[in-house]
Write a protein that holds these residues in place. Structure first.
Motif, mmCIF file in Angstrom:
data_model
loop_
_atom_site.group_PDB
_atom_site.id
_atom_site.type_symbol
_atom_site.label_atom_id
_atom_site.label_comp_id
_atom_site.label_asym_id
_atom_site.label_seq_id
_atom_site.Cartn_x
_atom_site.Cartn_y
_atom_site.Cartn_z
ATOM 1 N N VAL A 208 0.857 -1.193 0.000
ATOM 2 C CA VAL A 208 0.000 0.000 0.000
ATOM 3 C C VAL A 208 0.888 1.236 0.000
ATOM 4 O O VAL A 208 1.982 1.228 0.577
ATOM 5 C CB VAL A 208 -0.945 0.043 1.226
ATOM 6 N N PRO A 209 0.447 2.315 -0.649
ATOM 7 C CA PRO A 209 1.191 3.577 -0.574
ATOM 8 C C PRO A 209 0.944 4.247 0.773
ATOM 9 O O PRO A 209 -0.055 3.967 1.443
ATOM 10 C CB PRO A 209 0.596 4.400 -1.721
ATOM 11 N N VAL A 210 1.877 5.120 1.151
ATOM 12 C CA VAL A 210 1.745 5.868 2.407
ATOM 13 C C VAL A 210 1.578 7.345 2.047
ATOM 14 O O VAL A 210 2.570 8.076 1.902
ATOM 15 C CB VAL A 210 2.977 5.667 3.310
ATOM 16 N N PRO A 211 0.355 7.811 1.879
ATOM 17 C CA PRO A 211 0.125 9.193 1.432
ATOM 18 C C PRO A 211 0.676 10.248 2.382
ATOM 19 O O PRO A 211 0.994 11.361 1.959
ATOM 20 C CB PRO A 211 -1.407 9.281 1.340
ATOM 21 N N THR A 229 -1.678 -16.641 0.038
ATOM 22 C CA THR A 229 -2.626 -17.071 -0.985
ATOM 23 C C THR A 229 -3.466 -15.891 -1.465
ATOM 24 O O THR A 229 -3.544 -14.853 -0.801
ATOM 25 C CB THR A 229 -3.555 -18.156 -0.423
ATOM 26 N N ARG A 230 -4.112 -16.058 -2.609
ATOM 27 C CA ARG A 230 -4.986 -14.996 -3.120
ATOM 28 C C ARG A 230 -6.129 -14.721 -2.146
ATOM 29 O O ARG A 230 -6.567 -13.578 -2.006
ATOM 30 C CB ARG A 230 -5.538 -15.385 -4.492
ATOM 31 N N GLU A 231 -6.601 -15.770 -1.472
ATOM 32 C CA GLU A 231 -7.690 -15.597 -0.513
ATOM 33 C C GLU A 231 -7.258 -14.749 0.683
ATOM 34 O O GLU A 231 -8.085 -14.097 1.332
ATOM 35 C CB GLU A 231 -8.184 -16.965 -0.023
ATOM 36 N N ARG A 232 -5.968 -14.752 0.964
ATOM 37 C CA ARG A 232 -5.450 -14.019 2.119
ATOM 38 C C ARG A 232 -5.156 -12.552 1.802
ATOM 39 O O ARG A 232 -4.953 -11.738 2.712
ATOM 40 C CB ARG A 232 -4.173 -14.720 2.593
ATOM 41 N N VAL A 233 -5.123 -12.203 0.531
ATOM 42 C CA VAL A 233 -4.714 -10.857 0.107
ATOM 43 C C VAL A 233 -5.554 -9.746 0.738
ATOM 44 O O VAL A 233 -4.998 -8.769 1.262
ATOM 45 C CB VAL A 233 -4.715 -10.751 -1.435
ATOM 46 N N PRO A 234 -6.895 -9.810 0.723
ATOM 47 C CA PRO A 234 -7.677 -8.710 1.320
ATOM 48 C C PRO A 234 -7.358 -8.476 2.793
ATOM 49 O O PRO A 234 -7.278 -7.321 3.241
ATOM 50 C CB PRO A 234 -9.125 -9.169 1.123
ATOM 51 N N ALA A 235 -7.151 -9.551 3.548
ATOM 52 C CA ALA A 235 -6.836 -9.399 4.973
ATOM 53 C C ALA A 235 -5.460 -8.768 5.158
ATOM 54 O O ALA A 235 -5.264 -7.940 6.064
ATOM 55 C CB ALA A 235 -6.894 -10.758 5.669
ATOM 56 N N LEU A 236 -4.506 -9.137 4.318
ATOM 57 C CA LEU A 236 -3.171 -8.543 4.409
ATOM 58 C C LEU A 236 -3.221 -7.056 4.055
ATOM 59 O O LEU A 236 -2.563 -6.232 4.699
ATOM 60 C CB LEU A 236 -2.204 -9.278 3.482
ATOM 61 N N ALA A 237 -3.995 -6.714 3.033
ATOM 62 C CA ALA A 237 -4.138 -5.303 2.656
ATOM 63 C C ALA A 237 -4.770 -4.508 3.790
ATOM 64 O O ALA A 237 -4.336 -3.386 4.098
ATOM 65 C CB ALA A 237 -4.982 -5.186 1.390
ATOM 66 N N ALA A 238 -5.774 -5.086 4.430
ATOM 67 C CA ALA A 238 -6.425 -4.402 5.554
ATOM 68 C C ALA A 238 -5.447 -4.196 6.704
ATOM 69 O O ALA A 238 -5.451 -3.144 7.359
ATOM 70 C CB ALA A 238 -7.635 -5.212 6.019
ATOM 71 N N GLU A 239 -4.592 -5.186 6.952
ATOM 72 C CA GLU A 239 -3.602 -5.070 8.027
ATOM 73 C C GLU A 239 -2.579 -3.988 7.701
ATOM 74 O O GLU A 239 -2.167 -3.216 8.587
ATOM 75 C CB GLU A 239 -2.903 -6.410 8.241
ATOM 76 N N LEU A 240 -2.165 -3.900 6.452
ATOM 77 C CA LEU A 240 -1.238 -2.848 6.037
ATOM 78 C C LEU A 240 -1.837 -1.467 6.302
ATOM 79 O O LEU A 240 -1.177 -0.581 6.862
ATOM 80 C CB LEU A 240 -0.900 -3.000 4.552
ATOM 81 N N HIS A 241 -3.081 -1.278 5.917
ATOM 82 C CA HIS A 241 -3.736 0.016 6.142
ATOM 83 C C HIS A 241 -3.894 0.305 7.631
ATOM 84 O O HIS A 241 -3.724 1.449 8.073
ATOM 85 C CB HIS A 241 -5.098 0.038 5.450
ATOM 86 N N ARG A 242 -4.214 -0.730 8.402
ATOM 87 C CA ARG A 242 -4.394 -0.530 9.840
ATOM 88 C C ARG A 242 -3.093 -0.081 10.493
ATOM 89 O O ARG A 242 -3.081 0.837 11.326
ATOM 90 C CB ARG A 242 -4.873 -1.834 10.492
ATOM 91 N N VAL A 243 -1.987 -0.697 10.093
ATOM 92 C CA VAL A 243 -0.700 -0.406 10.722
ATOM 93 C C VAL A 243 -0.214 1.004 10.401
ATOM 94 O O VAL A 243 0.334 1.696 11.269
ATOM 95 C CB VAL A 243 0.346 -1.460 10.292
ATOM 96 N N ILE A 244 -0.402 1.468 9.170
ATOM 97 C CA ILE A 244 0.129 2.792 8.802
ATOM 98 C C ILE A 244 -0.818 3.934 9.155
ATOM 99 O O ILE A 244 -0.446 5.104 9.032
ATOM 100 C CB ILE A 244 0.467 2.872 7.298
ATOM 101 N N SER A 245 -2.022 3.601 9.597
ATOM 102 C CA SER A 245 -2.991 4.671 9.894
ATOM 103 C C SER A 245 -2.733 5.297 11.267
ATOM 104 O O SER A 245 -2.058 4.724 12.111
ATOM 105 C CB SER A 245 -4.406 4.109 9.844
#
Length: 245
Positions: A208-211, A229-245
Motif C-alpha cells: 500500500v502507498p503511504v500518502p 494465498t490470493r484468498e489471504r490478500v484482502p486481509a493482508l491489505a487491511a492489516e497494512l492500512h491498519r498499521v500505517i494509519s
C-alpha cells in the motif's frame, strides 16, 4: 531546438555527472576503479578523475589503498537525514506487520524511475521472502512499485514506462503500457497493489502507498505464494492500512 542546444551543459552537466558516479557505485555494490567508472559514465578519464577527487574531498566517496572508490560516510548522513522524518514510524510499522502476518515486511520509495528498498524486517519462518535493503527493482512488476506508481498521474506512469521499458520477469508480468496504466488504476481504486508472481515465481506480495509520507513511500508484506494465498490478500491489505494509519 537542436539536440546539442537542449543537452545539459556547465554546472547542470557537472552535477549530473557527479550524481551518475555515485549511482553507478551504488548499483555496483562493490568498489570500482577510475577506468571502470569512466566507462560506465561515458565521460573522459581525466574528467572522471577530477570529479572523483572532488567527491572524495567532500566525503561523498572514499578511495582505498587499492585505488578503488567506495561510497563515503557523508552519504550515510544524507540518507539518514532524508529518512529522519519517518524512520521511527517505518521501523514500528514493519515490526508490527511481521508480528501480525508472520511474513517479511518491506518499505520502498521511488528513486528516479526505479524502486529502491529502504527498510526491511524479515519473517522468522524458515521459508520466507527476503530482499536486500538498497536493492533496486522495476516498478511495473512489483507490488511496492505499483503502489508507488498509484501516487502518480496516468501520463507520468506512461512516461516512466516508456523510459524504462517493461521487461518481463515471469509470464505474469504486465506486458504493455496500457496494461500497466490499467493495473495502477485498480490500485488507486482498491487501495492496495498485488504482485501475483509477477516478479518471481512462487512469491506473492501485497503493498500500500503511504500518502502521509514526506516522499513517495510504500510498505508491503511478502512471502511464498503457498502461504500468501490470493484468498489471504484482502486481509493482508487491511492489516497494512491498519498499521500505517
Amino acid at each position: 531546438m537542436s539536440a546539442e542546444a537542449a543537452a545539459p551543459s556547465g554546472p547542470v552537466q557537472s552535477i549530473g555527472r557527479a550524481l551518475g558516479l555515485l549511482e553507478h557505485l551504488a548499483d555496483a555494490g562493490q568498489p570500482l576503479g577510475l577506468s571502470e567508472l569512466a566507462a560506465l559514465c561515458r565521460i573522459p578519464v581525466s574528467t572522471t578523475h577530477r570529479m572523483l577527487g572532488g567527491l572524495c574531498q567532500a566525503g561523498y566517496l572514499y578511495k582505498g589503498s587499492d585505488r578503488r572508490y567506495r561510497l563515503g560516510p557523508r552519504l550515510v548522513a544524507l540518507g539518514g537525514a532524508a529518512m529522519l522524518p519517518i524512520a521511527p514510524d517505518v521501523s514500528t510499522w514493519l515490526a508490527r506487520l511481521v508480528e501480525a502476518t508472520g511474513e517479511t515486511a518491506n518499505a520502498a520509495t521511488l528513486c528516479g524511475d526505479t524502486v529502491l528498498f529502504v527498510a526491511q524486517v524479515q519473517s522468522s519462518q524458515a521459508m520466507r521472502s527476503s530482499t536486500e535493503v538498497h536493492r533496486r527493482t522495476m516498478a511495473h512488476c512489483s507490488a511496492v512499485g505499483k503502489a508507488l506508481l498509484s501516487l502518480l498521474a496516468d501520463d507520468e506512469v506512461t512516461a516512466l514506462a516508456s523510459r524504462t521499458g517493461l521487461a518481463r520477469s515471469t509470464s505474469h508480468t504486465v506486458g504493455s503500457v496500457s496494461e500497466l496504466v490499467a493495473a495502477v488504476r485498480v490500485v488507486r481504486r482498491q487501495g492496495f497493489a498485488l504482485d501475483d508472481e509477477e516478479e518471481e515465481y512462487g512469491a506473492r506480495c501485497v503493498a500500500v502507498p503511504v500518502p502521509s509520507a514526506p516522499f513517495p513511500l510504500a510498505v508491503s508484506v511478502a512471502g511464498p505464494s503457498a502461504r500468501v494465498t490470493r484468498e489471504r490478500v484482502p486481509a493482508l491489505a487491511a492489516e497494512l492500512h491498519r498499521v500505517i494509519s
